[in-house]
Enzyme design. Sequence first.
Site, mmCIF file in Angstrom:
data_model
loop_
_atom_site.group_PDB
_atom_site.id
_atom_site.type_symbol
_atom_site.label_atom_id
_atom_site.label_comp_id
_atom_site.label_asym_id
_atom_site.label_seq_id
_atom_site.Cartn_x
_atom_site.Cartn_y
_atom_site.Cartn_z
ATOM 1 N N ASP A 14 15.542 5.962 12.289
ATOM 2 C CA ASP A 14 16.894 6.521 12.351
ATOM 3 C C ASP A 14 17.031 7.145 13.733
ATOM 4 O OD1 ASP A 14 19.326 7.689 11.996
ATOM 5 O OD2 ASP A 14 18.808 8.793 10.168
ATOM 6 N N GLY A 67 4.009 1.733 -1.170
ATOM 7 C CA GLY A 67 4.665 1.866 -2.464
ATOM 8 C C GLY A 67 3.726 1.809 -3.647
ATOM 9 N N ASP A 103 0.788 -1.225 0.000
ATOM 10 C CA ASP A 103 0.000 0.000 0.000
ATOM 11 C C ASP A 103 0.826 1.284 0.000
ATOM 12 O OD1 ASP A 103 -2.959 -0.866 0.220
ATOM 13 O OD2 ASP A 103 -1.965 -2.105 1.697
ATOM 14 N N TYR A 119 -6.278 2.320 7.571
ATOM 15 C CA TYR A 119 -5.136 2.130 8.457
ATOM 16 C C TYR A 119 -4.988 3.409 9.283
ATOM 17 C CZ TYR A 119 -3.983 -1.825 5.462
ATOM 18 O OH TYR A 119 -4.031 -3.000 4.756
ATOM 19 N N TYR A 176 -9.895 -0.854 2.999
ATOM 20 C CA TYR A 176 -9.251 -0.864 4.301
ATOM 21 C C TYR A 176 -8.894 0.535 4.766
ATOM 22 C CZ TYR A 176 -8.252 -5.523 6.242
ATOM 23 O OH TYR A 176 -8.353 -6.735 6.874
#
Length: 712
Positions: free
Chosen positions: A476, A334, A332, A418, A416
């Site tokens: 990071d 990409g 999803d 998210y 969907y």
Amino acid sequence: MAALSSRVNAVARHPLDQLSPDEVRRAVDACKCYASTHGVGALRFNTVMLREPAKKALLAFERGCGPRPERIAEVVAIVPSASTAVEALVRLQEDTPPTAAAAAPPSSPEGLAAQIESWKILDGVQPLTSPDDNTLAEVVVKSDLRVAQLLAERYGITDVANQLICDTWACHNAPEHLNHRRLMQGFLYLKLDGKYDNEYAHPIDMVPIVDLNLGKVVHIDMYDKPSTVNRQSVNYHPSLVDVAARPWRDDVRPLHVVQPQGPSFSLYGNELSWQRWRMRIGFNGREGLVLHGVSYKDGGRVRPVLHRASLVEMAVPYGDPNTPYIRKCAFDVGDYGFGLCANSLELGCDCLGHIQYLDAVVNNAKGEAVVIRKAVCIHEEDAGIMWKHWDCRTNHAEVRRSRRLVVSMVSTFMNYEYALYWYFYQDGSIHFELKLTGILSTSVAPAGESDPPFGVRVAPGVNATVHQHFFCMRLDLAVDDTEGGRDLVVSEVESVPLPPGGPANPHCNGFLMEETELLSTTAAQRNHNFNTARFWSIKNPFSINPISKRPVSYRLLPAASPALMAHPASLVARRAVFARRQLWVTPHSESQRYPAGEHVVQSNHCLGLAEWTKKDQSLRGADPVIWYSFGVTHAPRVEDFPVMPVEVCGFSLKPDGFFTSNPAVDLPPCRDPASKEEGVPQNQNQIQLITTGGTAVGGAAGSACCLPASKL
């Protein structure tokens, strides 16, 4: 600093602020001008977003010892006439007023508002499919004569315009003769009860494939024999719910989130402050919400925790190995862009309390800026007990309630939703949570099937297939890295029992925590192990805790996450290599942004982590980046239909030797005056904690635990 909400055209003062609508326009104009003068052809724009400054340049600027990084727009566009794509980097000047920008066209050699820095043809890859691509594919399917003929022959459907619904997905596992084209596939449904009917209760078996560049259907998968369409209404929209058969609940009383003095956070442009926490909120069309420069103020010191964090990829493979569902798999982030598909959130529904929203700036296929209002929600909420102790000898209890800062967004990918939540706690902990909801992607039962072997029946003749959701985070970390760019160390920690018997463990009860430093990219490919309480520690060897004498660190605490069920030989396993392990660690690289690759649509192997870790690289002095994968296996239930209660997954980052004691011990005593004990008059509620003194009404722990010392 330029706020995203209500001032999206304002000057972007920080190098990490997302592109303004004017910057989007100037970048697109520069690309159109370049394409026109170089005979490229008309462009269809996918993403126009900020190319973030290099890490070293950004840290130097923020420390005041480097120049302001240039504003660079990263533009990805399709050239439909040539069936190819391009990636352009466009150098932008500081935002100028619209009238001034219009007076200096991008083709002008003097004082360019935007200038092409690089122009790259993307050979052999397909960029993500934008919302406009999805709309185009559905229009193509609904206009196709062969699709209309099959609908009439197989299902007696003739009102294609009003009844046919096409959920468009990027084409995983494309037919061999089509895999060099730019494709989308369509899972088809019918609306039988008007505009708001739940089409997922009425699936049909045809799956057409569209060539987006040609604008035509080029292939159709279907069952050999047509199956029966479910005609039963299974709805959740208020206008279609049968309240006579199932009335609305009348036992739900109001529950309000009230902050009489307002919230404890503040937002200056995109810089967010909440108690000891500081961070910068970013946003782009691919990743959506991005966190930058997360730090915690400890005793007057600003201590870095995270340099950058975001959700960078997803994989959603379905378990049915039969045609036409062998192509059912989504990447999803990409494939479609988490930011491009962001919702506009609603006060009092998606978020409760005192809310501050941030708008997002993305783009459409024409290259026009699109402002998604209220794309990011910021609020704080009660989080239960932070810490408590009742001293049985003095009959005195001390308790502090926890609250947390919440930074969230929600994206919709056809069926969907998210919902993404970052939680920041007063003890320095961070929790990331994903809530999965929406509607199951259903399929029609094959003729004669009595019980679906790869899922569950959720309506007459309607199957919901078992599937998995895998998410990958790029973390990071900057644990106490006040210098910027110091090299952290990642280690694995787990409990290990001592050998039974002998002088070291005579009673066979001994165990300890054993730590192993992960010093290469191969060694750092790890899975969780709950039998050994395994977690990973990100340490700063240049900062030593004065109490423990060990390097300060943050723990990455995994939560339950399944193994990828698809065989390693499967296409999804070859593309989603990130889902094979929970932990990956790589040396920092500006070019390594997405774990499945820069452009994943219709890829046939992993273009990211698999390539980056082919050689076993050392992580010593490498400024490590963590790729953490997690997810859920969704075995659908009848209770998940017609709309699905949330499934939850995530992970935690917890300080470990970062502080010299509990950092939340300084939370002041408090008592919520709005709280009351049912059955007790309000005036008695107000004085109860003072007068009971730990006797029968309050119990042993009922002493004045939440009152300031002056009241004791």
